[in-house]
Scaffold this motif. Structure first.
Motif, PDB file in Angstrom:
ATOM      1  N   GLN A 125       0.897  -0.859   0.261  1.00  0.00           N
ATOM      2  CA  GLN A 125       0.216  -0.232   0.482  1.00  0.00           C
ATOM      3  C   GLN A 125       0.973   0.672  -0.087  1.00  0.00           C
ATOM      4  N   VAL A 126       0.489   1.903  -0.741  1.00  0.00           N
ATOM      5  CA  VAL A 126       0.962   3.923  -0.978  1.00  0.00           C
ATOM      6  C   VAL A 126       0.516   4.332  -0.773  1.00  0.00           C
ATOM      7  N   SER A 127      -0.786   4.754  -0.317  1.00  0.00           N
ATOM      8  CA  SER A 127      -1.408   6.411   0.305  1.00  0.00           C
ATOM      9  C   SER A 127      -2.072   5.344   1.826  1.00  0.00           C
ATOM     10  N   TYR A 128      -1.427   6.666   2.508  1.00  0.00           N
ATOM     11  CA  TYR A 128      -1.527   6.406   3.886  1.00  0.00           C
ATOM     12  C   TYR A 128      -2.110   7.968   4.670  1.00  0.00           C
ATOM     13  N   GLY A 129      -3.047   7.862   4.050  1.00  0.00           N
ATOM     14  CA  GLY A 129      -4.103   9.579   4.094  1.00  0.00           C
ATOM     15  C   GLY A 129      -2.963  10.406   4.488  1.00  0.00           C
ATOM     16  N   GLN A 130      -3.090  11.201   5.796  1.00  0.00           N
ATOM     17  CA  GLN A 130      -2.572  12.336   5.895  1.00  0.00           C
ATOM     18  C   GLN A 130      -0.868  12.428   5.169  1.00  0.00           C
ATOM     19  N   LEU A 131      -0.067  11.032   5.603  1.00  0.00           N
ATOM     20  CA  LEU A 131       0.994  10.972   4.852  1.00  0.00           C
ATOM     21  C   LEU A 131       1.144  10.940   3.906  1.00  0.00           C
ATOM     22  N   VAL A 132       1.612  11.814   2.777  1.00  0.00           N
ATOM     23  CA  VAL A 132       1.700  11.845   1.204  1.00  0.00           C
ATOM     24  C   VAL A 132       3.611  11.797   0.801  1.00  0.00           C
ATOM     25  N   ASP A 133       3.340  11.062  -0.466  1.00  0.00           N
ATOM     26  CA  ASP A 133       4.502  11.256  -0.871  1.00  0.00           C
ATOM     27  C   ASP A 133       4.560  11.419  -2.406  1.00  0.00           C
ATOM     28  N   LEU A 245       6.981   5.285  14.865  1.00  0.00           N
ATOM     29  CA  LEU A 245       7.979   4.162  13.849  1.00  0.00           C
ATOM     30  C   LEU A 245       7.303   4.837  12.388  1.00  0.00           C
ATOM     31  N   LEU A 246       8.203   4.080  11.507  1.00  0.00           N
ATOM     32  CA  LEU A 246       8.045   4.265  10.343  1.00  0.00           C
ATOM     33  C   LEU A 246       6.756   3.885   9.842  1.00  0.00           C
ATOM     34  N   ASN A 247       5.904   4.786   9.065  1.00  0.00           N
ATOM     35  CA  ASN A 247       4.983   3.528   8.298  1.00  0.00           C
ATOM     36  C   ASN A 247       4.473   3.434   6.896  1.00  0.00           C
ATOM     37  N   SER A 248       5.938   3.922   6.362  1.00  0.00           N
ATOM     38  CA  SER A 248       5.304   3.536   4.609  1.00  0.00           C
ATOM     39  C   SER A 248       5.369   2.585   4.605  1.00  0.00           C
TER      40      SER A 248
END
Length: 827
Positions: A125-133, A245-248
């Motif tokens: 998964q590469v979509s994380y809500g408020q966290l955006v790449d 923690l890292l989440n991505s």
């Protein structure tokens, strides 16, 4: 110069020349390369420029385990979990210059929750809500409900064009994937992980090693090992605090840009020989299977025969040899007893492999949360060594630890849960203290089929007084007792008893129960390779029951133990342990020394062997006082009845033995070489195998005792009994005895001994004993090579006529002393 030294010098000179001839006439095995293969080291970039990662082998790969080591990293935090600063490792396919992220096998372990890590670090998964790449090109679908996942692009399929909506793949899951999403960097900036390399057989979606024809040359499909280092920054550039923690996912574009990519070169899978190659069938035990598979591509090159090897249990092999249903050549450890050998089909034995049974382990330091700093520094590291006594092994194999039986019955309640918390184990393995907080091995993975190696193991256990007393019911010093269902076992046995078949009722849902029995939670494996591969994966192969919906309980395979919390033991041959990167236990021998299976200890174990009672076959000596000898050393013997072969088959099987005793004894990872974990045969045993090959070739299809069997050989040029049916064998035939290595006058050279119980009397073979169906033979070695080999035998025989000390030297007892460099007294 004494007669013994003359013979030693002549044998060394002639054997050396003969083997050189064999080497020059067989396809080369590329001895000019370093045996371990092609280790490769690459550096990171950007924030990871100080990181240097090494993969221990990158070519000539099969399904095996390689070591991934690194230095220059930042220690993982927090200590016992995975928050920041670790590596993520995966296998991918693709063309040069490297794989796309869609071509990587990753995300199969997304359901794993321990040890803890960020929300999506195990996911595609590469979509994380408020966290955006900001570099990410894949977006979640317009309906807003589905998240964005990197699709998996399997080999041979069209490249996907749409975003995936889940981690699910039809090509891999948690039971198949080899990914390592959390690889720890230790306090000194180093780390090590043992990564399973998968071929198309294990990972169809990657296709690694699949035969690819390029310009008339067949190679295995190339693949890649990808390491994605993780630091303390997220995909949006923000720095993550040490307590977070890292989440991505590593597949996010920003993380993927930091990847380190290693090319992997594979041997072709399933296409070792040209289509239409002549086939020669063989049966044999697993101890030799790894070597035969390595030799096969070279043996069939240039029009040679394809030696089709069927793996069977030793008892089944002996049975087929006895009833005549065996194909032309069989490989086993223990010979057929003299009183059971076929009277009209003398058997010839030839040593082809030296190895041993090992107790392999994959046990990692498991520090408890909140452990002391010195324990935290070791958390997740694999233990490199282990010591085991026969008594400890008896406990493992008799279901005597609490965890070895479903439900942990009352009669085991005072026993330890498993090996690594057993006080008697910790006395000789103090480094394991306080590092068994999650998984504790109560037994070992063992195969269901019978094996001579299993009999050897039980003989070693039985020979130890403490183990023998424990099995009879005497408590050990800590009060542990044998499982009463396995008390007073009849030993040795060629199988592993599981006489305690306890079951347990478990609640799996509201008003729904299921039953788990011992063979569900502690199943047998198919063979030693299955055991070794499973141990390397942290896979106990256990099953459990879960709520399957609709009011039914269904059986489900238990997840593998997570990296850093693995604790599995397995009974395997030493070559299998090496293939899957497993350390092996040091076993206590009769001299009370703890010895692991190494080249030196296996050689010492072989040197201590004694005559088995069958000419040309040695048996382990468990009572040897040599402290260097590995107690479970074993030889693999090829056996055939030349009279039951036709001439073409005799030449083919002789060619196999010549290769096995020559180039096939060179250790390495290339086709045709001896797999690591097996030890090259001593020169005397090589000579024995080559002498046996000459006997098989010259006596194929000839009725024992007939005029044809006594004719001069075309290569040797001398009349009289051929090697393998020399005067000692003929004498045994006429008296109803057995040719042995007793040193009496007329004993044939070592190894070229045919087992001939009972009188031959010129009886013709029965229908079942007729020569096997002929096929196109492998081109034989040049006549000079055969002549040189036979010359060794003839010179030995000629010296025997005039020198009784020499004759005694070439007999079994004298041979043993010669090999130990202890000469017999002058006559």
């Amino acid at each position: 110069m004494s007669a013994r030294r003359v013979v030693a010098a002549l044998l060394a000179m002639m054997l050396g020349a003969a083997v050189l001839t064999v080497l020059s006439s067989a396809p080369p095995a590329s001895a000019d390369k370093a045996p371990p293969g092609s280790a490769k080291t690459l550096s990171g970039t950007g924030d990871f420029m100080n990181l240097k990662v090494t993969v221990s082998q990158t070519n000539n790969l099969i399904n095996q385990t390689v070591a991934v080591t690194w230095k220059g990293g930042v220690p993982t935090v927090p200590g016992t979990e995975f928050g920041l600063d670790y590596l993520q490792i995966m296998q991918c396919w693709g063309d040069d210059p490297g794989p796309d992220r869609t071509q990587c096998q990753y995300g199969g372990s997304v359901t794993q929750t321990a040890p803890s890590a960020g929300s999506w670090v195990r996911s595609r998964q590469v979509s994380y809500g408020q966290l955006v790449d900001p570099k990410e090109t894949l977006k979640k679908q317009a309906n807003g409900f589905d998240q964005a996942y990197v699709p998996f692009w399997p080999v041979g399929k069209p490249q996907p064009t749409d975003v995936a909506t889940s981690d699910h793949s039809d090509f891999y899951d948690a039971q198949v994937t080899n990914e390592n999403p959390t690889a720890r960097t230790h306090g000194d900036g180093t780390g090590v992980e043992f990564f399973e390399i998968q071929t198309v057989t294990q990972a169809a979606g990657l296709g690694c090693g699949e035969p690819v024809n390029t310009g008339g040359t067949v190679n295995g499909r190339k693949c890649w090992l990808v390491v994605v280092p993780r630091g303390n920054k997220e995909v949006d550039g923000s720095t993550v605090a040490d307590n977070r923690l890292l989440n991505s996912s590593p597949l996010s574009e920003t993380n993927w840009e930091n990847r380190i990519v290693f090319p992997l070169e594979f041997l072709p899978v399933g296409l070792n020989c040209p289509i239409g190659a002549a086939e020669r069938r063989m049966i044999g035990h697993e101890l030799a299977a790894e070597a035969v598979s390595r030799w096969q591509p070279v043996l069939c090159a240039g029009g040679g025969a394809l030696y089709n090897y069927t793996q069977l249990g030793d008892e089944v092999i002996r049975s087929q040899v006895l009833d005549g249903s065996s194909p032309g050549l069989a490989l086993m450890t223990n010979p057929i007893p003299p009183d059971q050998a076929p009277p009209d089909r003398p058997l010839v034995y030839a040593p082809v492999g030296l190895s041993g049974l090992a107790i392999a382990f994959n046990v990692e330091h498991q520090a408890a949360p909140g452990a002391a700093p010195e324990q935290v520094q070791l958390d997740g590291q694999r233990f490199p060594s282990m010591k085991l006594t026969p008594q400890l092994v008896a406990k493992l194999l008799t279901q005597s630890y609490q965890g070895a039986v479903a439900g942990q019955p009352d009669y085991l309640k005072t026993n330890p849960t498993g090996l690594t918390v057993d006080p008697e184990f910790l006395k000789i393995n103090p480094d394991y203290t306080a590092f068994a907080n999650f998984n504790i091995p109560p037994d070992a993975l063992v195969q269901l089929t019978n094996s001579d190696l299993t009999s050897l193991l039980w003989s070693w256990v039985k020979a130890d007084p403490d183990a023998r007393d424990f099995l009879a019911g005497k408590p050990d010093p800590s009060g542990m007792v044998v499982n009463p269902n396995n008390k007073d076992l009849a030993l040795p046995t060629s199988t592993f008893p599981r006489n305690d078949q306890g079951c347990l009722e478990v609640v799996v849902g509201t008003g729904l129960t299921g039953k788990i029995c011992t063979l569900d939670s502690h199943p047998f494996t198919n063979d030693m390779h299955d055991s070794g591969l499973s141990a390397s994966r942290g896979d106990t192969q256990a099953r459990t029951v879960v709520d399957g919906g609709g009011g039914t309980a269904v059986v489900k395979k238990v997840d593998r133990q997570p990296p850093g919390r693995r604790a599995v033991l397995a009974l395997v041959d030493a070559a299998t342990a090496s293939r899957y990167g497993l350390p092996t236990a040091q076993l206590q021998n009769a001299a009370k020394a703890f010895v692991a299976p190494t080249t030196e200890s296996l050689r010492a174990g072989e040197a201590a062997m004694k005559p088995s009672g069958v000419g040309g076959v040695l048996a382990p000596d468990l009572a040897t006082t040599d402290p260097a000898a590995y107690p479970l050393t074993a030889l693999s013997y090829a056996v055939t009845a030349p009279a039951a072969l036709d001439a073409a088959a005799g030449k083919d099987y002789a060619a196999f033995l010549r290769y096995a005793a020559g180039p096939g004894q060179l250790p390495g990872v290339e086709p045709g070489q001896l797999p690591f974990g097996m030890t090259p045969l001593p020169d005397v045993l090589k000579a024995q195998a080559i002498a046996a090959a000459a006997t098989i070739e010259t006596q194929a299809g000839k009725v024992p005792g007939s005029p044809a069997a006594l004719q001069p050989t075309s290569a040797g040029g001398a009349a009289g009994p051929p090697a393998g049916l020399a005067s000692g064998a003929n004498e045994a035939a006429s008296t109803g005895g057995t040719a042995t290595s007793s040193g009496s006058s007329g004993t044939p050279p070592p190894g070229a001994v045919a087992q001939v119980p009972g009188g031959l009397g010129g009886k013709a073979p029965s229908v079942a004993e007729q020569p096997v169906a002929g096929v196109r033979r492998t081109p034989s070695l040049p006549v000079p090579a055969v002549g040189a080999l036979l010359l060794v035998i003839l010179i030995s025989g000629g010296l025997a006529v005039t020198s009784s000390p020499v004759l005694h030297l070439l007999s079994g007892g004298g041979l043993r002393r010669w090999r130990k460099e202890v000469v017999p007294p002058e006559q």
